[in-house]
Scaffold this motif. Structure first.
Motif, PDB file in Angstrom:
ATOM      1  N   UNK A 245       0.824  -1.210   0.000  1.00 39.06           N
ATOM      2  CA  UNK A 245       0.000   0.000   0.000  1.00 39.06           C
ATOM      3  C   UNK A 245       0.857   1.258   0.000  1.00 39.06           C
ATOM      4  N   UNK A 246       1.890   1.292   0.855  1.00 35.08           N
ATOM      5  CA  UNK A 246       2.772   2.452   0.897  1.00 35.08           C
ATOM      6  C   UNK A 246       3.468   2.667  -0.443  1.00 35.08           C
ATOM      7  N   UNK A 247       3.898   1.558  -1.056  1.00 36.80           N
ATOM      8  CA  UNK A 247       4.519   1.664  -2.377  1.00 36.80           C
ATOM      9  C   UNK A 247       3.538   2.199  -3.409  1.00 36.80           C
ATOM     10  N   UNK A 248       2.325   1.658  -3.420  1.00 37.14           N
ATOM     11  CA  UNK A 248       1.347   2.038  -4.438  1.00 37.14           C
ATOM     12  C   UNK A 248       0.995   3.519  -4.336  1.00 37.14           C
ATOM     13  N   UNK A 249       0.900   4.042  -3.113  1.00 40.77           N
ATOM     14  CA  UNK A 249       0.552   5.458  -2.943  1.00 40.77           C
ATOM     15  C   UNK A 249       1.609   6.351  -3.587  1.00 40.77           C
TER      16      UNK A 249
ATOM     17  N   UNK B 243       8.158   1.522 -16.540  1.00 40.78           N
ATOM     18  CA  UNK B 243       8.630   0.710 -15.411  1.00 40.78           C
ATOM     19  C   UNK B 243       7.697   0.865 -14.217  1.00 40.78           C
ATOM     20  N   UNK B 244       7.291   2.102 -13.958  1.00 41.19           N
ATOM     21  CA  UNK B 244       6.427   2.357 -12.811  1.00 41.19           C
ATOM     22  C   UNK B 244       5.059   1.714 -12.990  1.00 41.19           C
ATOM     23  N   UNK B 245       4.474   1.843 -14.167  1.00 38.85           N
ATOM     24  CA  UNK B 245       3.161   1.240 -14.412  1.00 38.85           C
ATOM     25  C   UNK B 245       3.226  -0.273 -14.324  1.00 38.85           C
ATOM     26  N   UNK B 246       4.298  -0.863 -14.867  1.00 40.86           N
ATOM     27  CA  UNK B 246       4.472  -2.311 -14.802  1.00 40.86           C
ATOM     28  C   UNK B 246       4.596  -2.781 -13.357  1.00 40.86           C
ATOM     29  N   UNK B 247       5.352  -2.028 -12.558  1.00 38.62           N
ATOM     30  CA  UNK B 247       5.523  -2.393 -11.145  1.00 38.62           C
ATOM     31  C   UNK B 247       4.230  -2.200 -10.363  1.00 38.62           C
ATOM     32  N   UNK B 248       3.497  -1.129 -10.640  1.00 36.80           N
ATOM     33  CA  UNK B 248       2.223  -0.898  -9.971  1.00 36.80           C
ATOM     34  C   UNK B 248       1.229  -2.013 -10.285  1.00 36.80           C
ATOM     35  N   UNK B 249       1.199  -2.437 -11.554  1.00 32.92           N
ATOM     36  CA  UNK B 249       0.292  -3.516 -11.949  1.00 32.92           C
ATOM     37  C   UNK B 249       0.674  -4.825 -11.276  1.00 32.92           C
TER      38      UNK B 249
ATOM     39  N   UNK C  44      -4.965  -3.687 -14.894  1.00 37.50           N
ATOM     40  CA  UNK C  44      -4.367  -2.892 -13.825  1.00 37.50           C
ATOM     41  C   UNK C  44      -3.378  -1.869 -14.384  1.00 37.50           C
ATOM     42  N   UNK C  45      -2.636  -2.254 -15.421  1.00 36.77           N
ATOM     43  CA  UNK C  45      -1.728  -1.311 -16.071  1.00 36.77           C
ATOM     44  C   UNK C  45      -2.506  -0.129 -16.633  1.00 36.77           C
ATOM     45  N   UNK C  46      -3.625  -0.422 -17.277  1.00 35.66           N
ATOM     46  CA  UNK C  46      -4.477   0.648 -17.819  1.00 35.66           C
ATOM     47  C   UNK C  46      -5.016   1.523 -16.687  1.00 35.66           C
ATOM     48  N   UNK C  47      -5.462   0.877 -15.604  1.00 38.00           N
ATOM     49  CA  UNK C  47      -6.019   1.621 -14.479  1.00 38.00           C
ATOM     50  C   UNK C  47      -5.004   2.549 -13.822  1.00 38.00           C
ATOM     51  N   UNK C  48      -3.789   2.030 -13.591  1.00 42.80           N
ATOM     52  CA  UNK C  48      -2.760   2.873 -12.984  1.00 42.80           C
ATOM     53  C   UNK C  48      -2.299   3.957 -13.952  1.00 42.80           C
TER      54      UNK C  48
END
Length: 571
Positions: free
Chosen positions: A120-124, A428-434, A462-466
């Motif tokens: 959660x902390x990472x995603x924020x 990279x960020x979107x891939x990691x978030x997904x 999830x990639x699209x959403x982020x």
């Protein structure tokens, strides 16, 4: 831009995007899509660098050096040591456990609640940071095209989401090699051109000397001050904890070296980054210092964001702003004469003449800053009247130099540099978030028993959403008053210390259990947010404060829980 600039820009971006999609087409499962185990150390190293070196780096870092000198390079002094520590600890552990994300380890060590908190902390923070990395290149194209930045954010964000969704993590890593090639070529071209465009009497050595006399080359500050953002102590100590957390616990980086063919390949990739990153940042800051020297001889705009400046000229404050521009022009004329006089004194090597010329040039630069501050006050008043926050034009310094002074063809290449940097970092960020959302939240707690094809589709959605979330935040980034390179690091520092503390306890403090670490992490995050809101402590120290707070509170809370369980008291 000229037609040839557009050709260079579109061809470069189009080729890299198409190549990444073609090379990695056909991912059939989540393992291929989220965690390709095919990467060599060179690809890993370049991918790690490209993930960190966003468009913010190439737009804002020269502006940082232009306004504040090269002190910012101290921010990276803790990086090599952090790479060594991670190679010895995190890399072999992650590889041995065969995890998709760093946060899976937290469940193995503590429980699912702690794993979810770390994720959660990472995603924020990473979701917000992704918005900044989209916004930065949008500044470029909106300035060039005169389009509303809202639409530019949508276009750039959409391109990155497209090839990240289609190709997954391997597409990200493969395209980053080409993107880093464009970046390095662009940097060399920018450095050459800033020297080539100096007046004929100003050679490379004279330009460097002028920058030195202006204090722009002062890279190391040995004084200790909690409130000083950049000194050797905040860089080595605070920077070490920030880099340790970023590369050791941030999934956008961990995912890059988890894709290594072996532990050795992952280690070599990290060490490669540790050796190259500081020289690269030094080079970017040095370019910014040379742009400062360039503008001693070529008149800069009063406010580098020309779109905002044009709005002010048309406003009720227009006559006052135009009057300041005229005064600024008069001061620049005198400043240029003093800059030439300083160059002549430097060539003659007479210390008294040098000191006299320097004093006169400093006085003119001080007068120019005073006029500029008056102009900034006008712009800030207008922004407040329109309900906007304070804005900063340092993000436009390098962009203004590129657009106004580089020859045809090279403008397209430098703009491609900025956009490539954005694509590499944001993807990279979107891939990691997904991957974090699917593996640590969706698959673990929402839908644990679905097929591989289901999780693959979920990863793509999830990639699209982020991507949509990042684009939405990018629309609000124009209200930030910080230089973007500072803003993204301040944002990370609010969370990295807490996350790192959780992982260090997991690695080394076996006595602390799940309940204590969960409570300690929440309390430590509150401490960091308090320091950010109510103190003037430099943001780099937040990483140390958050980490230390988690460890100390974890030990105390574990002792308390143990005493409570045993039925004894502290007395």
């Amino acid at each position: 831009m000229s037609p040839i600039d557009w050709f260079v820009l579109i061809f470069t971006i189009g080729f890299i995007t198409a190549y990444g999609i073609w090379k990695t087409r056909g991912s059939k499962n989540t393992k291929e899509y989220l965690l390709s185990k095919k990467m060599s150390w060179g690809t890993i190293g370049l991918s790690i660098m490209a993930t960190q070196a966003s468009a913010i780096t190439f737009l804002s870092t020269p502006g940082q050096a232009f306004s504040d000198g090269m002190r910012f390079v101290q921010f990276y002094f803790g990086l090599p040591l952090a790479m060594v520590v991670l190679c010895m600890t995190a890399v072999p552990l992650y590889q041995r456990l065969h995890v998709y994300t760093a946060y899976e380890f937290l469940e193995k060590r503590f429980d699912v609640k702690t794993r979810s908190l770390g994720a959660f902390l990472f995603l924020i923070q990473r979701g917000l940071a992704a918005g900044l990395t989209i916004y930065a290149p949008a500044l470029v194209l909106s300035t060039i095209l005169g389009w509303e930045i809202f639409y530019v954010n949508l276009i750039l964000g959409g391109i990155v989401v497209l090839y990240t969704v289609v190709g997954g993590t391997e597409a990200v890593s493969i395209t980053q090699k080409q993107q880093m090639f464009v970046i390095f070529v662009g940097l060399m071209v920018a450095l050459y051109m800033v020297f080539a465009l100096m007046p004929q009497e100003v050679g490379v050595w004279e330009a460097v000397q002028v920058a030195g006399k202006a204090g722009k080359l002062e890279s190391i500050d040995f004084s200790f001050d909690w409130n000083n953002r950049y000194n050797i102590w905040s860089g080595i100590i605070g920077g070490f904890f920030l880099q340790l957390s970023y590369f050791g616990t941030d999934q956008s980086q961990v995912q890059r070296y988890l894709g290594g063919k072996s532990t050795t390949e992952s280690r070599l990739g990290l060490i490669f980054n540790g050796f190259i990153k500081i020289p690269m940042q030094f080079l970017i800051l040095f370019i910014g210092a040379m742009v400062f020297v360039f503008y001693q001889f070529h008149e800069p705009p009063l406010y580098f964001n020309q779109v905002e400046a044009a709005k002010v000229r048309r406003s009720d404050n227009g006559s006052e702003f135009i009057s300041l521009e005229q005064k600024y022009h008069q001061v620049f004329t005198q400043k240029r004469e003093q800059a030439i006089a300083l160059v002549e004194a430097l060539k003659q090597g007479e210390p008294q003449q040098i000191d006299h010329a320097k004093a006169l040039l400093d006085a003119q630069n001080s007068a120019a800053r005073d006029i500029r501050n008056e102009a900034l006050a006008i712009i800030h008043r207008q922004n407040e009247a329109e309900g906007k926050g304070k804005s900063s034009d340092t993000n436009y310094v390098f962009l203004t130099f590129v657009i106004n002074y580089l020859p045809k063809g090279l403008i397209g290449l430098l703009i491609a540099l900025v956009i490539c940097a954005s694509m590499s970092s944001t993807s990279s960020e979107l891939n990691a978030l997904a991957s974090t959302t699917v593996i640590d939240v969706y698959k673990r707690s929402v839908r644990p028993n679905e097929s591989e094809s289901h999780y693959l589709k979920a990863s793509q959605w999830m990639t699209i959403g982020w991507g949509a979330y990042a684009i939405l935040f990018a629309e609000f980034a124009s209200t930030l008053s910080n230089n973007l390179i500072e803003a993204v690091n301040i944002l990370g520092s609010l969370f990295y210390g807490t996350i790192l503390g959780i992982f260090l306890v997991a690695f080394y403090v076996k006595s602390v259990k799940a309940k204590a670490i969960f409570q300690a992490a929440i309390l430590a995050e509150m401490v960091v947010l308090f320091c950010w809101k109510f103190t003037n402590i430099s943001y780099l120290w937040f990483n140390l404060i958050g980490c230390a707070a988690v460890i100390l509170l974890g030990l105390l809370l574990q002792l308390f829980h143990k005493q409570h369980t045993d039925g004894t008291s502290f007395a």
